[in-house]
Design a protein around this motif. Structure first.
Motif, PDB file in Angstrom:
ATOM      1  N   ARG A 319       0.831  -1.204   0.000  1.00 41.05           N
ATOM      2  CA  ARG A 319       0.000   0.000   0.000  1.00 41.05           C
ATOM      3  C   ARG A 319       0.869   1.259   0.000  1.00 41.05           C
ATOM      4  O   ARG A 319       0.537   2.265  -0.639  1.00 41.05           O
ATOM      5  N   HIS A 320       1.978   1.197   0.718  1.00 41.23           N
ATOM      6  CA  HIS A 320       2.892   2.334   0.779  1.00 41.23           C
ATOM      7  C   HIS A 320       3.466   2.642  -0.606  1.00 41.23           C
ATOM      8  O   HIS A 320       3.507   3.810  -1.020  1.00 41.23           O
ATOM      9  N   ARG A 321       3.883   1.609  -1.338  1.00 40.52           N
ATOM     10  CA  ARG A 321       4.415   1.810  -2.687  1.00 40.52           C
ATOM     11  C   ARG A 321       3.355   2.421  -3.611  1.00 40.52           C
ATOM     12  O   ARG A 321       3.632   3.364  -4.349  1.00 40.52           O
ATOM     13  N   LEU A 322       2.160   1.877  -3.570  1.00 42.12           N
ATOM     14  CA  LEU A 322       1.088   2.382  -4.426  1.00 42.12           C
ATOM     15  C   LEU A 322       0.737   3.829  -4.078  1.00 42.12           C
ATOM     16  O   LEU A 322       0.485   4.649  -4.969  1.00 42.12           O
ATOM     17  N   ALA A 323       0.732   4.135  -2.795  1.00 45.36           N
ATOM     18  CA  ALA A 323       0.373   5.487  -2.358  1.00 45.36           C
ATOM     19  C   ALA A 323       1.391   6.517  -2.843  1.00 45.36           C
ATOM     20  O   ALA A 323       1.027   7.596  -3.347  1.00 45.36           O
ATOM     21  N   LYS A 324       2.670   6.210  -2.695  1.00 49.43           N
ATOM     22  CA  LYS A 324       3.713   7.156  -3.130  1.00 49.43           C
ATOM     23  C   LYS A 324       3.626   7.426  -4.632  1.00 49.43           C
ATOM     24  O   LYS A 324       3.713   8.572  -5.075  1.00 49.43           O
ATOM     25  N   CYS A 376       7.586   0.422  -9.729  1.00 51.27           N
ATOM     26  CA  CYS A 376       6.679  -0.072  -8.691  1.00 51.27           C
ATOM     27  C   CYS A 376       5.874  -1.258  -9.206  1.00 51.27           C
ATOM     28  O   CYS A 376       5.742  -2.282  -8.527  1.00 51.27           O
ATOM     29  N   ALA A 377       5.356  -1.136 -10.424  1.00 51.43           N
ATOM     30  CA  ALA A 377       4.546  -2.210 -10.997  1.00 51.43           C
ATOM     31  C   ALA A 377       5.366  -3.480 -11.201  1.00 51.43           C
ATOM     32  O   ALA A 377       4.906  -4.590 -10.908  1.00 51.43           O
ATOM     33  N   VAL A 378       6.597  -3.340 -11.692  1.00 49.40           N
ATOM     34  CA  VAL A 378       7.463  -4.512 -11.882  1.00 49.40           C
ATOM     35  C   VAL A 378       7.706  -5.210 -10.551  1.00 49.40           C
ATOM     36  O   VAL A 378       7.609  -6.451 -10.444  1.00 49.40           O
TER      37      VAL A 378
END
Length: 440
Positions: A319-324, A376-378
């Motif tokens: 969630r942290h990665r997606l949020a940033k 992030c997606a990778v």
């Protein structure tokens, strides 16, 4: 239909109120989604994998006026009406077309997340035709514009060389006058030329001045390419955007009529710079959509993919990665919308002066945001995001396209520096104006 996945769409497309869009924009968005979705988007992955967009696709886009929205606004109304074109897709009168319409078209062209297929359609029109429209003589326009605007022939912009990328002023391809004075004899090489292998002609930067003349020695010339004596061209094997036809062009004593000169000798650099804002905004638009596709695809994947006994979305680090990335993406998208709106309300001269540096910064930032979202997606797709087939195929392809977003249109570091230098010059000019006004 708009996707409900978070970050998948610009907010206005989902129905969120926005001051920028009216009914004409909604009509255009629907028309683009219908036509581009059927004729490009659903085949984009197949064509990019095959490394070729079939020629009939160009014909379909041309027949339905879907190549013209790649032109900068305002559109060449007089020329379009002369050719019988009174309305653009979405039934929008050619006189009412603005940069906001350009943005909607560019966004929809990149809905598949891949830059190659739309680039195969738009690049020549977006960057090769404008110099002819703005600076070409009446004779030059009459000879080339009807075929180019109607899609009967294709063009490209040929500036970059093996030893002169962002450093445009140092190109070495020469155009010397023949002994009779009626022709330019062109020698040199052009590299990384998008659409180069499928173009009939090229708007080419050449050196008509002596060695060492820098920007003052550069001119633009319309150079025939297809089956033309002295011209050889081949595809370059690049990492991404393959179907856009990145090319290497060699010119060996290519004889071109002197009447093919665009404007005046020695003013080519000015003509090239005239289209920079359009070029960089166009790249920003498509790159921002690519970032949306990468991030929203990863978001959707994390909702269903399980690891350690629960969906990935329940992992705080995910969630942290997606949020940033989401914060960076939506900030870039809103910033881009503001520039597009501003340019639609300003004269070109004012926009070039007041926004040129910031638009360069916006283009550079778009590449950085795509880098973050694609990486992030990778990482969230794991091995699937590193595989050229299967459910992570789109992510793997987008990640390979990141350098193609950060280099063309001015390499990132060049644009970051350019942005600040232009802002400093603008500050100095405005400070001088304020001091002058205070003494009146």
């Amino acid at each position: 239909m708009a996707s409900a996945v978070p970050f998948a769409e610009p907010p206005w497309v989902t129905g969120v109120p926005s001051p920028y869009y009216d009914d004409s924009h909604r009509r255009l968005q629907q028309a683009c989604q219908d036509f581009i979705g059927e004729h490009l988007t659903k085949h984009a992955m197949e064509w990019e994998t095959a490394e070729e967009v079939p020629s009939h696709v160009w014909d379909s886009f041309a027949a339905n006026n879907f190549i013209l929205p790649a032109l900068p606004s305002p559109l060449p109304v007089e020329w379009l009406r002369k050719l019988g074109i009174t309305h653009m897709p979405g039934n929008i009168p050619v006189e009412e077309w603005t940069t906001t319409h350009n943005m909607i078209y560019g966004d929809e062209m990149t809905r598949a997340g891949l830059a190659g297929p739309p680039g195969a359609i738009t690049t020549g029109m977006a960057f090769g035709v404008p110099p002819l429209l703005h600076y070409g003589s009446k004779d030059l326009q009459e000879r080339f514009l009807p075929d180019l605007l109607l899609g009967r022939k294709r063009t490209c912009i040929a500036i970059t060389e093996p030893d002169a990328g962002s450093d445009v002023a140092n190109i070495t391809t020469t155009a010397k006058l023949s002994s009779c004075g009626k022709f330019y004899i062109i020698n040199g090489t052009k590299k990384w030329i998008t659409n180069g292998v499928m173009a009939d002609v090229s708007t080419m930067a050449v050196r008509t001045g002596p060695d060492g003349s820098g920007a003052a020695g550069i001119s633009l010339v319309v150079v025939p390419l297809k089956d033309y004596p002295g011209v050889s061209r081949r595809r370059l094997k690049v990492a991404g955007q393959i179907s856009a036809g990145t090319s290497f062009i060699e010119l060996d004593d290519v004889k071109v009529p002197r009447e093919n000169l665009v404007g005046n000798e020695g003013e080519g650099m000015k003509y090239i710079m005239n289209n920079f804002n359009h070029e960089r905004l166009s790249i920003s638009i498509s790159v921002t959509r690519q970032a949306r596709v990468a991030l929203s695809t990863a978001f959707e994947y994390c909702l269903k993919r399980e690891a350690f006994g629960k969906p990935l979305m329940e992992q705080p680090v995910v969630r942290h990665r997606l949020a940033k990335c989401g914060a960076a993406l939506e900030a870039q998208s809103a910033w881009l919308e503001s520039f597009v709106y501003q340019t639609s309300k300003m004269s070109k001269k004012q926009a070039d002066r007041d926004l040129g540096g910031l638009i360069a910064l916006c283009k550079a930032n778009a590449g950085m945001v795509l880098d973050e979202c694609a990486r992030c997606a990778v990482l969230l797709f794991g091995g699937n995001g590193y595989t050229r087939t299967g459910q992570g195929e789109i992510i793997e392809k987008i990640y390979r396209e990141v350098p193609g977003a950060r280099v063309p249109g001015g390499s990132e570091d060049v644009l970051l520096d350019l942005a600040i230098r232009q802002l400093v010059r603008l500050y100095a000019a405005k400070s001088k104006e304020l001091k002058t006004a205070s003494h009146l």
